[in-house]
Design a protein around this motif. Structure first.
Motif, mmCIF file in Angstrom:
data_model
loop_
_atom_site.group_PDB
_atom_site.id
_atom_site.type_symbol
_atom_site.label_atom_id
_atom_site.label_comp_id
_atom_site.label_asym_id
_atom_site.label_seq_id
_atom_site.Cartn_x
_atom_site.Cartn_y
_atom_site.Cartn_z
ATOM 1 N N ARG A 125 146.078 -30.836 57.023
ATOM 2 C CA ARG A 125 144.803 -30.716 56.292
ATOM 3 C C ARG A 125 143.844 -31.771 56.805
ATOM 4 O O ARG A 125 144.135 -32.962 56.760
ATOM 5 N N GLY B 187 138.838 -30.884 54.509
ATOM 6 C CA GLY B 187 139.778 -30.192 53.642
ATOM 7 C C GLY B 187 140.340 -28.912 54.247
ATOM 8 O O GLY B 187 141.134 -28.220 53.612
ATOM 9 N N TYR C 168 142.671 -26.416 56.316
ATOM 10 C CA TYR C 168 144.044 -26.364 56.788
ATOM 11 C C TYR C 168 144.071 -25.844 58.219
ATOM 12 O O TYR C 168 143.453 -24.823 58.540
ATOM 13 N N ALA D 153 150.454 -23.672 45.762
ATOM 14 C CA ALA D 153 150.137 -24.956 46.392
ATOM 15 C C ALA D 153 151.026 -25.245 47.595
ATOM 16 O O ALA D 153 150.974 -26.341 48.152
ATOM 17 N N GLU E 203 149.470 -26.766 50.754
ATOM 18 C CA GLU E 203 149.068 -28.163 50.550
ATOM 19 C C GLU E 203 150.260 -29.103 50.716
ATOM 20 O O GLU E 203 150.154 -30.163 51.347
ATOM 21 N N TYR E 204 151.407 -28.723 50.188
ATOM 22 C CA TYR E 204 152.605 -29.568 50.326
ATOM 23 C C TYR E 204 153.105 -29.565 51.766
ATOM 24 O O TYR E 204 153.538 -30.611 52.277
ATOM 25 N N GLY F 115 151.388 -31.979 53.785
ATOM 26 C CA GLY F 115 151.511 -33.373 53.385
ATOM 27 C C GLY F 115 152.903 -33.933 53.555
ATOM 28 O O GLY F 115 153.303 -34.357 54.645
ATOM 29 N N GLN G 253 141.164 -32.833 42.891
ATOM 30 C CA GLN G 253 142.322 -31.956 42.977
ATOM 31 C C GLN G 253 142.000 -30.558 42.443
ATOM 32 O O GLN G 253 141.314 -30.413 41.427
ATOM 33 N N ILE H 214 148.306 -35.346 47.494
ATOM 34 C CA ILE H 214 148.273 -33.886 47.452
ATOM 35 C C ILE H 214 147.096 -33.461 46.587
ATOM 36 O O ILE H 214 147.003 -33.829 45.415
ATOM 37 N N ASN H 215 146.200 -32.683 47.180
ATOM 38 C CA ASN H 215 144.935 -32.374 46.517
ATOM 39 C C ASN H 215 145.059 -31.148 45.610
ATOM 40 O O ASN H 215 144.281 -30.195 45.713
ATOM 41 N N ASP H 216 146.011 -31.191 44.704
ATOM 42 C CA ASP H 216 146.273 -30.092 43.787
ATOM 43 C C ASP H 216 146.772 -30.700 42.481
ATOM 44 O O ASP H 216 147.618 -31.605 42.493
ATOM 45 N N ASP I 206 142.069 -39.928 50.492
ATOM 46 C CA ASP I 206 143.488 -39.763 50.193
ATOM 47 C C ASP I 206 144.276 -41.043 50.407
ATOM 48 O O ASP I 206 145.490 -41.071 50.217
#
Length: 505
Positions: free
Chosen positions: A65, A70, A72, A153, A156-157, A160, A326, A414-416, A494
């Motif tokens: 990301r 932001g 992906y 999500a 996102e994981y 990260g 988030q 993690i942006n969630d 972050d």
């Protein structure tokens, strides 16, 4: 506050005594200080911010990301698609090699995912991996990851904390070997590790050219653990260090005023919060089962004043139990403005007209905690302050033995919203509310493939958490970075310094 002033006085002596020296641009070595010990570099077996920083430089994930946009982008994977709501398929990048020369392919992804997803292997932060069921090899450069349940999500994981390890090496070395001799595909390879003290990394010359991270620009990183800020400052002035971070606000201001270093400040995703034992797990005498007491404390603390006078920089008061950027972090929640008279009134209504005595736990930022203790005392709440190590406080919290605590959470960047609210409010061992309605809403938000439905149900959960005052979210943190003027560096929200994106001027 006294500690800060004392530290500033010592720091002034350091500045007066030390002379500046040239940075290490000449030998292409960036000298860095960490404040906290990192005993195990294996990214699945530490939860420290320092470990996250090293993880991003040493290893790659399937996805990346962009911290500025932001977006992906494919990293070890070139592209991906959802086969169904529980299956992700990835086409893998060809021609990638690990630092030890082992070629990267589907076997590495399958071995990594299947190992970390198996709870018995003890990955430290289960939330980062326990949504995965298994990985399946389709061919040498195509894999599928099967999820236990729909988990929107997932990308996102995967961008990260989910690093891909070399299957052959990790089968032999395990977490201990990987901690001492890390091997990844990242832009930096590890030359030496002295656990908790010293880490040396060098630019990986064979790093894959199409990585969205880009090639590392600085040839060598020399990272030492130096807990004392005044020692860090002295080395910065002598030229022994080129880059330090998490510099206290007052000292950052002093350094910035001198004009000899670059001082940068940026918000981070870490928030501070007060957690109340609303479920009554810590005993019958616990007053926090009374909503009025929780609300009284929430009105008693002047969060704006703490931010303005102590955190400074880009920190801000937060009202939801998440970081504002988030996904799903709704802001339309109950707000507890500073109102000591209302706090006293609520205490009286709760049956404590003469105040009460509580145990107040914390593990960091003593000066912030002491400021809060002062506000509580002003409304008649006497606090028995208990400052513990993080591991000790976490263990007590998991046992349900903490009536009230000041803690922080950085969501692993993690942006969630699932990375924080679902960590603490789904009836797990760290859930001090044990509210089944909140869990029910979070279950929907965590699993729905409809983004609007996710937002709706996170909003419901966050509103109830605020209305019931299960937490008092306090403020977001910020970080001060100080570095030689020979270095180009732009911090990100972050709070993950990416050494591979730093340049010498």
């Amino acid at each position: 506050m006294k500690q800060i002033l004392k530290g500033a006085g010592i720091f002034a002596l350091v500045m007066a005594a030390a002379g500046t020296a040239a940075a290490n641009k000449a030998d292409d070595t960036l000298n860095v200080a960490f404040s906290k010990e990192l005993e195990n570099v294996d990214s699945y077996f530490n939860s420290a911010r320092e470990g996250v920083i090293l993880q991003r430089s040493i290893w790659d994930g399937l996805v990346y990301r962009d911290p500025y946009t932001g977006e992906y982008k494919g990293n070890l994977a070139t592209d991906w698609k959802w086969v169904d709501d529980k299956t992700l398929e990835f086409n893998l990048r060809q021609g990638v090699t690990f630092h030890n020369g082992e070629p990267f392919d589907a076997d590495d992804v399958v071995a990594t995912v299947n190992w970390v997803a198996d709870e018995k292997n003890g990955v430290k932060t289960q939330r980062n991996v326990n949504w995965m069921e298994s990985a399946e090899k389709i061919d040498q450069f195509k894999v599928r990851i099967h999820l236990k349940a729909p988990f929107p999500a997932a990308i996102e994981y995967l961008a990260g904390p989910v690093s891909i390890y070399p299957n052959e090496y990790y089968a032999e070395a395990g977490p201990t070997g990987m901690g001492l001799n890390p091997v990844g595909t990242g832009p930096y390879k590890v030359v030496s590790v002295e656990p908790g003290k010293h880490f040396v990394l060098e630019k990986y010359e064979n790093y894959h050219k199409d990585s969205p991270k880009g090639q590392a620009n600085i040839g060598r990183l020399d990272i030492r653990t130096i807990p004392d800020f005044n020692t860090q400052a002295a080395e910065l002035f002598s030229g022994g260090l080129d880059w330090i971070w998490q510099v206290p606000p007052d000292q950052a201001e002093s350094l910035g005023a001198m004009g000899e270093f670059t001082v940068a400040n940026e918000s981070t995703m870490r928030i501070g919060y007060l957690q109340f034992d609303a479920a009554g797990r810590s005993g019958e005498s616990n007053p926090f089962t009374n909503k009025l007491v929780r609300q009284a404390i929430s009105h008693a603390i002047d969060r704006e004043a703490i931010v303005a006078s102590m955190l400074k920089g880009k920190s801000r008061v937060v009202n939801s139990a998440c970081f504002p950027s988030q996904f799903g972090c709704a802001q339309d929640v109950a707000v507890y403005d500073y109102d000591p008279e209302k706090a006293k009134q609520l205490l009286a209504e709760a049956g404590y007209p003469d105040g009460l005595e509580i145990d107040f736990y914390a593990y960091r930022d003593r000066e912030y905690a002491e400021a809060m203790l002062g506000y509580l005392e002003a409304v008649g709440i006497k606090s028995n302050f208990k400052l513990l190590q993080y591991s000790a406080l976490r263990e007590l919290s998991m046992k349900g033995e903490v009536p009230m605590s000041f803690q922080t959470w950085g969501s692993y960047s993690i942006n969630d919203a699932s990375a924080i609210v679902s960590q603490y409010f789904k009836l797990g061992s760290l859930d001090s509310a044990q509210d089944e309605q909140v869990k029910e809403w979070l279950d929907v938000a965590d699993s729905s493939v409809d983004s609007e439905e996710r937002k709706e149900y996170y909003a419901k959960a966050l509103k109830r958490i605020a209305e019931e005052a299960y937490w008092l979210p306090l403020f977001s943190y910020n970080s001060n970075y100080v570095f030689t003027k020979d270095l180009e560096y732009a911090p990100t929200t972050d709070a993950i310094p990416r050494f591979f994106q730093m340049n010498w001027k």
